[in-house]
Design a protein around this motif. Structure first.
Motif, mmCIF file in Angstrom:
data_model
loop_
_atom_site.group_PDB
_atom_site.id
_atom_site.type_symbol
_atom_site.label_atom_id
_atom_site.label_comp_id
_atom_site.label_asym_id
_atom_site.label_seq_id
_atom_site.Cartn_x
_atom_site.Cartn_y
_atom_site.Cartn_z
ATOM 1 N N ILE A 149 0.868 -1.196 -0.029
ATOM 2 C CA ILE A 149 -0.005 -0.102 -0.043
ATOM 3 C C ILE A 149 1.026 1.178 0.035
ATOM 4 O O ILE A 149 1.749 1.216 0.943
ATOM 5 N N VAL A 163 -3.659 1.907 7.102
ATOM 6 C CA VAL A 163 -3.398 0.549 6.398
ATOM 7 C C VAL A 163 -3.976 -0.805 6.603
ATOM 8 O O VAL A 163 -4.409 -1.387 5.864
ATOM 9 N N LEU A 176 -7.402 -0.977 5.058
ATOM 10 C CA LEU A 176 -7.008 -1.122 3.404
ATOM 11 C C LEU A 176 -6.543 -2.360 3.149
ATOM 12 O O LEU A 176 -6.852 -3.135 2.079
ATOM 13 N N GLN A 177 -5.743 -3.081 4.018
ATOM 14 C CA GLN A 177 -5.543 -4.543 3.987
ATOM 15 C C GLN A 177 -6.476 -5.262 3.805
ATOM 16 O O GLN A 177 -6.455 -6.382 2.902
ATOM 17 N N LEU A 184 -4.401 -7.015 -3.462
ATOM 18 C CA LEU A 184 -2.729 -7.034 -3.068
ATOM 19 C C LEU A 184 -2.330 -8.330 -3.021
ATOM 20 O O LEU A 184 -0.803 -8.698 -3.230
ATOM 21 N N VAL A 219 -1.748 -0.764 -4.075
ATOM 22 C CA VAL A 219 -2.813 0.068 -3.894
ATOM 23 C C VAL A 219 -2.016 1.346 -3.670
ATOM 24 O O VAL A 219 -1.622 1.631 -2.559
ATOM 25 N N THR A 221 -2.576 5.279 -2.649
ATOM 26 C CA THR A 221 -3.359 6.318 -1.597
ATOM 27 C C THR A 221 -2.725 7.659 -2.218
ATOM 28 O O THR A 221 -1.595 7.825 -2.756
#
Length: 520
Positions: A149, A163, A176-177, A184, A219, A221
Motif C-alpha cells: 500500500i 493501512v 485497506l489491507q 494485494l 494500492v 493512496t
C-alpha cells in the motif's frame, strides 16, 4: 484337496488372499506402522520417533512439520501392507490436514517397516514424511506475497490504523489491507500455500500448493508522508482517543488520516456530534438568508427554547455592539440558537448538502459521510444550529467542510483514486459571497477569537473551534474539535479529541502542533 477344488476358482482365490492377509509378519509390521501414524496424527513427535529406526531424526522432522503447518485437524490412514522379497513390509499411507489459511491439503507416501518378530521398526527417511522433500528440508506455510500500500509518492505507507492489519494466515482483516485483500494478493483463494523449505536458511525450495496465484497489485493512496507524519507526531502524548484528517481542498485528496491509538479508524469512520465546528454550516445558512458578518449580534448568557436552556461555555457573554463575526469567532451559542428563527426546518439540511453532507462518498475506503436531518421541532433546530441534537459527522467530514470554504465549493474527499468509480457531487454550490464571508469569520476566530492557539503560526490559518456535548451525565462530557485551513497552501484539516474537553483549550494546542510540524 477335493474340498479345495470343490470351492471353485473365486472361493479359492479368496481363501488365498485371506491366508496372505493373516501373514503374521505383515500383521506385526502393520501394527507398528499404525502405531507410528497414530502418534504422528496426535502430534506426539517423540512417541512417533521412538517407533522408527532413527528416533532423533524422525522426532525432529515430524516436530518441525507439525509446528510449521499447525494443522487444526490431522488424519493419517495406512493402506495394505506388501511383503517384499527381502522379508520387509512396505505400507502406503495418506496424510490429510486442515491447515489455517491454506485449506485442506493431503498427500500420499509409503514407508518400509523393517525387522522381524516383535522387533519391527519404521524405516525413517525424509522422503517418507513427504515424497517432495529431501534431507535437510521440511514443510511450512507461506503467506501469499502481498503487494504494498503506497503513499502519493509511491513509497510504502506505514500508517497502522489506516493501512490495517494482516493476520497470521496472511489475510487482510482491517483497514485497506482488508478492503483490497484480493488486489494485494493477486486474487481470491487460500491466503497461504504449502511449501518445502530449507531447514537451515528457511528459504522456499518449492511450492506444493497455490502455484497459480497471480501477482498482487499495489494500492496507491493520496497520503502525503510529510503531512501524515506531522499529524501523527502532533498526536504523540495525547491521552485521549484522537484523530487528525488533512485534505487538499483543490481536489479532495486525503493527505493524512492519523488516529491515536491505532486500531479504529475514527478519522474516517467515527460518528460524533461536531458541536460548534458545525457553526460554519449554520453561518453559511444565515449568510444565504442575507445576514452579513458586520450585522449586530447579541450574545447573552442564556437562550431559552420551549423550556430548554442553552448557554455559552462558562456562561460567557459578549459586549453590546458585537457582530455576527464576533459571535462566530468567539463561538457564541446563544446567538446561533436565537438565530434559528431566520431558518426554515430544512435550511440546515439543505446547506449541509452543499458541503457534501448527506451524500454517499466514494472515497476508496470505509467512511462515515455525516447526517444532518431536516428539523422536526424548534428545540431540534435550536440544538442543530450548534452541532448538537441529531447532527453527526466524522473528522473526515469536518475537514471537508473547511476545505469547501477554502476552495469555494465541495470536492469529495478521495483516498484511493484508482478505486473511485463516481465521486459525490453536491446538489448546490455555495454563493461566492457566502464563502468569502466564511473565510473572513474563520480568520477572525484565529486573530480575535476562540482559535487563538493558532495565532502567530505562519501561513495565515483560518479555523473554527468546537466543544460537543455527549452522553447523559451532568455536567455533560464533551468532545474537543478544531477545524481549519491554511491560507498559503492547499491544506484543510480537522482535529478531534474524544471526551477531550474544550475545542479552543484542548484541541487547539494539538492543531497548533500539527501546523507547526509542517512549517518547522
Amino acid at each position: 484337496m477335493a474340498l479345495t477344488a470343490g470351492l471353485g476358482y473365486w472361493a479359492y482365490s479368496s481363501l488365498v488372499a485371506d491366508e496372505e492377509a493373516e501373514d503374521p509378519q505383515v500383521v506385526a509390521a502393520t501394527a507398528q506402522m499404525e502405531e507410528f501414524l497414530a502418534a504422528w496424527e496426535a502430534g506426539d513427535a517423540g512417541r512417533a520417533g521412538g517407533l522408527t529406526d532413527t528416533p532423533d531424526n524422525a522426532e525432529s522432522l515430524i516436530e518441525s512439520v507439525t509446528t510449521n503447518l499447525a494443522p487444526t485437524k490431522t488424519e493419517i490412514t495406512a493402506g495394505e501392507g506388501d511383503r517384499k522379497a527381502d522379508g520387509q513390509v512396505e505400507i502406503p499411507f495418506t496424510v490429510k490436514m486442515a491447515l489455517p489459511g491454506a485449506g485442506n491439503y493431503s498427500w500420499e507416501s509409503k514407508a518400509r517397516v523393517v525387522g522381524a518378530d516383535d522387533k519391527w521398526k519404521v524405516e525413517f527417511h525424509t522422503e517418507m514424511v513427504h515424497p517432495q522433500m529431501v534431507p535437510g528440508q521440511t514443510l511450512a506455510l507461506k503467506s501469499r506475497d502481498r503487494a504494498l500500500i503506497l503513499d502519493t509518492h509511491g513509497a510504502e505507507l506505514r500508517s497502522a490504523s489506516l493501512v490495517g492489519v494482516v493476520d497470521e494466515n496472511g489475510k487482510g482483516v482491517s483497514g485497506l489491507q482488508a478492503r483490497y485483500d484480493e488486489q494485494l494478493t493477486g486474487g481470491s483463494g487460500a491466503a497461504r500455500s504449502v511449501v518445502v523449505v530449507d531447514r537451515q536458511s528457511g528459504q522456499v525450495v518449492k511450492k506444493l500448493t497455490g502455484t497459480k496465484a497471480a501477482k498482487g497489485k499495489p494500492v496507491r493512496t493520496t497520503i502525503d508522508p510529510e503531512v501524515q507524519e506531522a499529524a501523527a507526531d502532533a498526536l504523540e502524548g495525547v491521552e485521549k482517543n484522537a484523530a487528525i484528517v488533512a485534505i487538499d481542498p483543490s481536489n479532495g485528496h486525503v493527505l493524512a488520516a492519523a488516529n491515536r491509538p491505532s486500531g479504529m479508524n475514527r478519522a474516517l469512520e467515527g460518528r460524533y456530534p461536531p458541536g460548534s465546528t458545525f457553526k460554519v454550516v449554520t453561518a453559511a445558512a444565515l449568510l444565504e438568508h442575507g445576514m452579513r458578518p458586520s450585522d449586530p449580534a447579541e450574545c447573552p448568557k442564556f437562550a431559552h427554547v420551549d423550556g430548554q436552556r442553552f448557554e455559552n461555555q462558562d456562561q460567557f457573554t459578549l459586549p453590546a455592539g458585537s457582530t455576527f463575526k464576533d459571535s462566530f469567532a468567539h463561538s457564541c451559542n446563544t446567538f446561533f440558537v436565537n438565530s434559528r428563527t431566520e431558518l426554515a426546518e430544512s435550511d440546515l439540511h439543505d446547506t449541509a448538502a452543499a458541503f457534501g453532507i448527506g451524500g454517499t462518498w466514494d472515497v476508496g475506503a470505509a467512511t462515515y459521510d455525516g447526517s444532518v436531518p431536516v428539523n422536526t421541532s424548534d428545540n431540534d433546530k435550536a440544538a442543530a444550529t450548534i452541532g448538537q441534537a441529531r447532527v453527526e459527522t466524522s473528522p473526515l467530514v469536518m475537514a471537508s467542510i473547511a476545505a469547501t470554504v477554502k476552495e469555494g465549493g465541495f470536492k469529495q474527499p478521495v483516498l484511493v483514486p484508482d478505486a473511485v468509480k463516481k465521486t459525490h457531487e453536491a446538489p448546490a454550490r455555495l454563493d461566492p459571497e457566502v464563502t468569502g464571508a466564511l473565510r473572513e469569520m474563520m480568520r477572525a476566530a484565529v486573530t480575535d477569537g476562540a482559535a487563538s492557539a493558532l495565532a502567530g503560526i505562519p501561513g495565515e490559518p483560518h479555523a473554527k473551534t468546537g466543544t460537543a456535548e455527549f452522553g447523559t451525565e451532568t455536567p455533560p462530557r464533551t468532545h474537543a474539535w478544531m477545524i481549519g485551513y491554511q491560507g498559503d497552501r492547499r491544506l484543510a484539516w480537522s482535529v478531534l479529541l474524544e471526551d477531550g474537553g474544550s475545542g479552543g483549550a484542548d484541541a487547539g494546542p494539538v492543531a497548533s502542533a500539527f501546523l507547526r510540524n509542517l512549517v518547522g
